[in-house]
Design a protein around this motif. Structure first.
Motif, PDB file in Angstrom:
ATOM      1  N   ASN A 398       0.487  -1.145   0.173  1.00 24.73           N
ATOM      2  CA  ASN A 398       0.217  -0.494  -0.275  1.00 24.73           C
ATOM      3  C   ASN A 398       0.741   1.470   0.161  1.00 24.73           C
ATOM      4  N   SER A 399       2.315   1.431  -0.232  1.00 16.86           N
ATOM      5  CA  SER A 399       3.063   2.071  -0.386  1.00 16.86           C
ATOM      6  C   SER A 399       2.782   3.200  -1.820  1.00 16.86           C
ATOM      7  N   HIS A 400       1.969   2.170  -2.350  1.00 19.94           N
ATOM      8  CA  HIS A 400       2.042   2.800  -3.453  1.00 19.94           C
ATOM      9  C   HIS A 400       2.921   3.484  -4.654  1.00 19.94           C
ATOM     10  N   ASN A 401       4.135   2.783  -3.895  1.00 20.51           N
ATOM     11  CA  ASN A 401       5.886   3.569  -5.100  1.00 20.51           C
ATOM     12  C   ASN A 401       6.336   2.518  -5.150  1.00 20.51           C
ATOM     13  N   ARG A 402       7.343   1.786  -6.170  1.00 22.30           N
ATOM     14  CA  ARG A 402       8.242   1.200  -6.218  1.00 22.30           C
ATOM     15  C   ARG A 402       9.558   1.252  -6.521  1.00 22.30           C
ATOM     16  N   THR A 403       9.460   2.598  -7.003  1.00 19.76           N
ATOM     17  CA  THR A 403      10.779   3.110  -6.958  1.00 19.76           C
ATOM     18  C   THR A 403      12.299   2.887  -6.487  1.00 19.76           C
ATOM     19  N   GLY A 404      11.883   1.717  -5.085  1.00 16.71           N
ATOM     20  CA  GLY A 404      12.769   0.864  -4.481  1.00 16.71           C
ATOM     21  C   GLY A 404      13.606   0.153  -5.095  1.00 16.71           C
ATOM     22  N   LEU A 405      12.014  -0.574  -6.404  1.00 12.77           N
ATOM     23  CA  LEU A 405      12.611  -1.640  -7.002  1.00 12.77           C
ATOM     24  C   LEU A 405      12.843  -1.937  -7.883  1.00 12.77           C
ATOM     25  N   ILE A 406      12.615  -0.673  -8.183  1.00  7.46           N
ATOM     26  CA  ILE A 406      13.620   0.007 -10.057  1.00  7.46           C
ATOM     27  C   ILE A 406      14.867   0.073  -9.314  1.00  7.46           C
ATOM     28  N   ALA A 407      15.033   0.466  -8.403  1.00  6.46           N
ATOM     29  CA  ALA A 407      16.621   1.232  -7.930  1.00  6.46           C
ATOM     30  C   ALA A 407      17.316   0.217  -7.771  1.00  6.46           C
ATOM     31  N   HIS A 408      17.729  -0.867  -7.169  1.00  6.75           N
ATOM     32  CA  HIS A 408      17.688  -2.186  -6.614  1.00  6.75           C
ATOM     33  C   HIS A 408      18.375  -2.371  -8.297  1.00  6.75           C
ATOM     34  N   LEU A 409      17.507  -3.153  -8.968  1.00  7.27           N
ATOM     35  CA  LEU A 409      17.737  -3.417 -10.259  1.00  7.27           C
ATOM     36  C   LEU A 409      18.745  -2.763 -10.957  1.00  7.27           C
ATOM     37  N   SER A 410      18.562  -1.433 -10.795  1.00  4.59           N
ATOM     38  CA  SER A 410      19.374  -0.500 -11.853  1.00  4.59           C
ATOM     39  C   SER A 410      20.799  -0.644 -10.912  1.00  4.59           C
ATOM     40  N   ASN A 411      20.852  -0.434  -9.832  1.00  7.04           N
ATOM     41  CA  ASN A 411      22.456  -0.526  -9.397  1.00  7.04           C
ATOM     42  C   ASN A 411      23.268  -2.243  -9.591  1.00  7.04           C
ATOM     43  N   TYR A 412      22.363  -3.364  -9.942  1.00 10.79           N
ATOM     44  CA  TYR A 412      22.771  -4.153 -10.122  1.00 10.79           C
ATOM     45  C   TYR A 412      23.443  -4.266 -11.266  1.00 10.79           C
ATOM     46  N   ILE A 413      22.482  -4.214 -12.152  1.00 11.17           N
ATOM     47  CA  ILE A 413      23.040  -2.858 -13.893  1.00 11.17           C
ATOM     48  C   ILE A 413      24.464  -2.753 -14.033  1.00 11.17           C
ATOM     49  N   GLN A 414      24.227  -1.752 -12.615  1.00  8.65           N
ATOM     50  CA  GLN A 414      25.691  -0.534 -12.986  1.00  8.65           C
ATOM     51  C   GLN A 414      26.656  -1.420 -12.474  1.00  8.65           C
ATOM     52  N   MET A 415      26.211  -2.570 -11.543  1.00  4.36           N
ATOM     53  CA  MET A 415      27.566  -2.507 -10.682  1.00  4.36           C
ATOM     54  C   MET A 415      28.053  -3.588 -12.011  1.00  4.36           C
ATOM     55  N   ILE A 416      27.281  -4.834 -12.963  1.00  6.46           N
ATOM     56  CA  ILE A 416      27.930  -5.767 -13.349  1.00  6.46           C
ATOM     57  C   ILE A 416      28.534  -4.921 -14.993  1.00  6.46           C
ATOM     58  N   THR A 417      27.547  -3.269 -15.371  1.00  8.09           N
ATOM     59  CA  THR A 417      28.637  -3.461 -16.339  1.00  8.09           C
ATOM     60  C   THR A 417      30.115  -2.217 -15.684  1.00  8.09           C
ATOM     61  N   THR A 418      29.866  -2.584 -14.803  1.00 12.76           N
ATOM     62  CA  THR A 418      31.221  -1.286 -14.110  1.00 12.76           C
ATOM     63  C   THR A 418      32.155  -2.169 -14.195  1.00 12.76           C
ATOM     64  N   LYS A 419      31.427  -3.696 -13.392  1.00 12.02           N
ATOM     65  CA  LYS A 419      32.947  -4.958 -13.469  1.00 12.02           C
ATOM     66  C   LYS A 419      33.710  -5.548 -14.631  1.00 12.02           C
ATOM     67  N   TYR A 420      31.908  -5.355 -15.478  1.00 13.42           N
ATOM     68  CA  TYR A 420      32.685  -6.767 -16.645  1.00 13.42           C
ATOM     69  C   TYR A 420      32.302  -5.041 -17.876  1.00 13.42           C
ATOM     70  N   ASN A 421      32.937  -5.669 -19.373  1.00 12.46           N
ATOM     71  CA  ASN A 421      32.243  -5.555 -20.283  1.00 12.46           C
ATOM     72  C   ASN A 421      31.344  -5.661 -21.182  1.00 12.46           C
ATOM     73  N   PHE A 422      30.528  -7.156 -20.841  1.00  7.98           N
ATOM     74  CA  PHE A 422      29.749  -8.103 -21.663  1.00  7.98           C
ATOM     75  C   PHE A 422      28.880  -7.664 -22.138  1.00  7.98           C
ATOM     76  N   TRP A 423      28.113  -6.701 -21.083  1.00  7.84           N
ATOM     77  CA  TRP A 423      26.838  -5.785 -21.298  1.00  7.84           C
ATOM     78  C   TRP A 423      27.236  -4.200 -22.274  1.00  7.84           C
ATOM     79  N   ASN A 424      27.831  -4.176 -22.517  1.00  5.44           N
ATOM     80  CA  ASN A 424      28.637  -2.577 -22.964  1.00  5.44           C
ATOM     81  C   ASN A 424      28.847  -2.801 -24.283  1.00  5.44           C
ATOM     82  N   ARG A 425      29.628  -4.149 -24.521  1.00  8.28           N
ATOM     83  CA  ARG A 425      29.488  -4.078 -26.028  1.00  8.28           C
ATOM     84  C   ARG A 425      28.203  -4.416 -26.870  1.00  8.28           C
ATOM     85  N   THR A 426      27.021  -5.164 -26.343  1.00  2.03           N
ATOM     86  CA  THR A 426      25.277  -4.839 -27.030  1.00  2.03           C
ATOM     87  C   THR A 426      24.472  -4.043 -26.654  1.00  2.03           C
TER      88      THR A 426
END
Length: 659
Positions: A398-426
């Motif tokens: 009932n918080s009507h806010n999913r920003t934290g959920l999107i942020a969690h996935l965003s941080n994960y993508i940020q982490m793997i793009t910083t650590k690896y270059n697989f995502w960056n290639r494509t």
């Protein structure tokens, strides 16, 4: 005498110790082969607790408004696994397998230990499968929502130098990935769906005029009949939200008030083979050449008119499917990211209506044939998160806010793009996710826009992109130990009920269905929620005894009833405008299912009664044949649901490859 007695005691003691040693050794031996990933001692002395890191963007419950604030939690807390089991029945707790025991390690032990306690209770076939659905939050993330300014998740450590650049880096990443903002289509553009010329496609028997004519009769659009329609049904599309479209150039525009019937979806799928192209790789790789070769071989597959194992009319192009599947088995390699904290990553549900994402993850991790530990050899990269556990762990009801959920996935993508270059290639176009929660499309629409998204909520109006995204079957798994329990149903001659539906009043459509048909006609068994009662038929018995099973949308377009109908060998009747059915790029759905527009609910019985007995018998036989593609097995078998999901992802990856 005393010496003899002591001697006998010593002998018997040794025998007892020997017997105990043999028994204990036998137990260890059995558990070595039966328990998941050979976790012997941990299974014997398990504490029943699973360690979970609570991230510091977990929303606060102290907010006085609908806005979620952050709270810093630095300590590692434990969540009782039993509490999580209450939510979804069962969770996986095992690590990634290297699959050294064969092509597909038998993971039956994984499912056996999930919920063996109270097994009989979980087999209640009278329960509406969507009773397990958590309380819904009808919030739709605004089309213009971005992840700029969201709270950082420190459970994914990044370079300190990039700390202050988080927002700009994330925005740049989205721009590089070609992620477009949502566009509210203007009134003047309503109804315009551009269909371009399609490329020549190798013909299969299912494309023949005879078969197409027969198949096309199954989709019924009575808009030209001039039948009076109840006021509520007439205003369905006007009263229940406006669709959204992407303006990134990849998807075919869908106007605000338009309905996309199955015939239009067929055209949009063909068009996507011309219009959709993934981001061109920043540097070439051997895997690109392998994909291009596979694409050429599939496009030039020899025509197969008959097959001893399959009815070729079940498929859009059986020749292409057969060749593509064979190439997948020989070629495909998938790299699974090991990063990610449980329970959101690597620990999905294996029971209930979200089980598809859990079973797929479990079986893929245990598969030696497809999984590789060498990312430079991988054709696909798997993002192993659970959309259901994302909600359980982070969303405040009932918080009507999913920003934290999107942020969690965003941080994960940020982490793997910083650590690896697989995502960056494509730009992420060779990455994929498998998610069954209703919110997954909106949560992944931006930061994972280029990824291949296998989604249960496959809604054309919510950004589903033909040629890239995959419609994931929503399967209701009652018992992970035996997912095939009670499969099948009565033969056609013993199915006395014309049509059946039972379910909770989720969404706007089901009340309309019941308003027209509940207790109105003896041939139409249309109910609300039904419970087991002495002397009355159960939910499963109704499905096993009906000719047609109504699969009416709930809160979203998808429903586990589609797969349930096939499971019980009942012809599915899909009433869900803009729903893309599972494995759409492969299966000829009109050969074994009926599609009824939402506005045609008043004519439902006439539509079903107009289908000839000969046609019904053919469709029911097709349902029995297609059933193999929708079944979970603890040890995957060829052409089952695990392989079909993987094939759809592989197929889209192949055909979006650029030369």
């Amino acid at each position: 005498m005393g010496n003899e007695f002591r001697y006998l005691c010593l002998v018997e003691t040794r025998r007892l110790l020997l017997l105990m040693g043999v028994v204990f050794g036998l137990i260890l031996f059995v558990q070595y082969f039966e328990l998941p990933y050979n976790n012997i001692f941990s299974s014997l002395f398990a504490s029943g607790k699973s360690q979970v890191v609570l991230i510091d963007d977990f929303p606060s419950r102290n907010s006085s408004s609908d806005t979620i604030t952050s709270r810093n939690l630095t300590n590692v807390s434990s969540i009782n696994s039993t509490a999580l089991n209450v939510v979804d029945g069962a969770l996986s707790t095992s690590n990634v397998s290297d699959g050294k025991d064969g092509d597909a390690t038998n993971v039956k032990g994984d499912f056996n230990h999930e919920d063996s306690k109270g097994l009989d209770d979980s087999l209640n076939d009278d329960v509406d499968p969507e009773d397990e659905t958590p309380s819904k939050d009808f919030l739709k993330i605004d089309g213009n929502t971005t992840i700029d300014g969201v709270v950082r998740n420190n459970s994914f450590p990044l370079d300190k130098r990039k700390e202050s650049e988080y927002t700009s880096n994330t925005s740049a990443l989205m721009d590089h990935s070609g992620v477009g903002e949502l566009d509210q289509t203007s009134e003047k553009n309503e109804g315009n769906i551009s269909i371009q010329a399609t490329p020549p496609v190798a013909k299969s028997p299912s494309d023949s005029p005879e078969n197409r004519e027969e198949s096309s009769s199954i989709h019924v659009d009575t808009s030209s009949r001039g039948t009076s329609v109840h006021k509520d049904a007439e205003n369905i599309l006007q009263n229940h939200g406006r669709p959204k479209t992407l303006k990134n150039g990849h998807s075919v525009p869908v106007s605000d008030l338009s309905v996309v019937p199955i015939s239009k979806m067929n055209n949009m799928l063909l068009e996507s083979r011309v219009t959709y192209r993934a981001t061109k790789p920043r540097w070439s790789s051997a895997v690109d050449r392998e994909l291009l070769k596979a694409k050429y071989l599939i496009e030039n597959a020899p025509i197969i008119d008959k097959d001893p194992q399959f009815d070729v009319n079940l498929y859009r192009n059986f020749s292409a499917f057969k060749r593509s599947y064979e190439l997948m088995e020989r070629t495909l390699k998938v790299y699974i990211y090991a990063e990610g904290e449980r329970p959101i990553f690597h620990q999905p549900p294996l029971k209930g209506i979200y089980a598809s994402e859990g079973w797929f993850m479990k079986l893929l991790k245990a598969n030696k044939r497809f999984v590789t530990k060498k990312p430079n050899k991988a054709h696909l990269f798997y993002l192993p998160f659970s959309s259901r556990m994302l909600e359980v762990a982070l969303y405040i009801p009932n918080s009507h806010n999913r920003t934290g959920l999107i942020a969690h996935l965003s941080n994960y993508i940020q982490m793997i793009t910083t650590k690896y270059n697989f995502w960056n290639r494509t730009g992420g176009s060779d990455h994929f996710l498998v998610a069954c929660h209703d919110w997954a499309p909106s949560e992944t629409r931006q930061i994972m826009a280029n990824c291949i998204r296998a989604l249960c909520n496959a809604d054309v109006r919510e950004g589903f992109q033909f040629g890239k995204d995959v419609s994931l079957p929503e399967t209701f798994v009652r018992t992970p130990q035996n997912p095939l329990r009670q499969i099948g149903g009565k033969p056609p001659s013993q199915r006395r009920i014309l049509a059946f539906f039972a379910g909770n009043m989720h969404g706007y459509l089901r009340p309309i269905l019941l308003n027209y048909w509940q207790n109105k006609d003896p041939d139409m068994k249309i109910f609300g929620q039904i419970r087991k009662a002495k002397g009355q038929m159960s939910y499963a018995q109704y499905m096993k005894s009906s000719k047609y099973c109504i699969c009416a949308k709930g809160f979203e377009v998808n429903s586990p009833r589609v797969v349930e109908a096939i499971f019980y060998e009942c012809v599915p009747v899909i009433i869900s405008d803009n729903f893309v059915p599972p494995f759409f790029e492969t299966l000829n759905w009109e050969s074994f299912a009926v599609f009824v527009l939402e506005k045609d609910i008043p004519n439902l019985k006439n539509i079903l009664s107009s289908i000839s007995k000969k046609r019904y018998l053919k469709m029911q036989q097709m349902v029995k044949q297609v059933q193999q593609h929708f079944l979970w097995h603890p040890r995957p078998v060829k052409y089952d649901i695990f392989h079909m999901i993987l094939h759809s992802i592989w197929y889209n990856r192949v055909f979006q490859t650029r030369s």
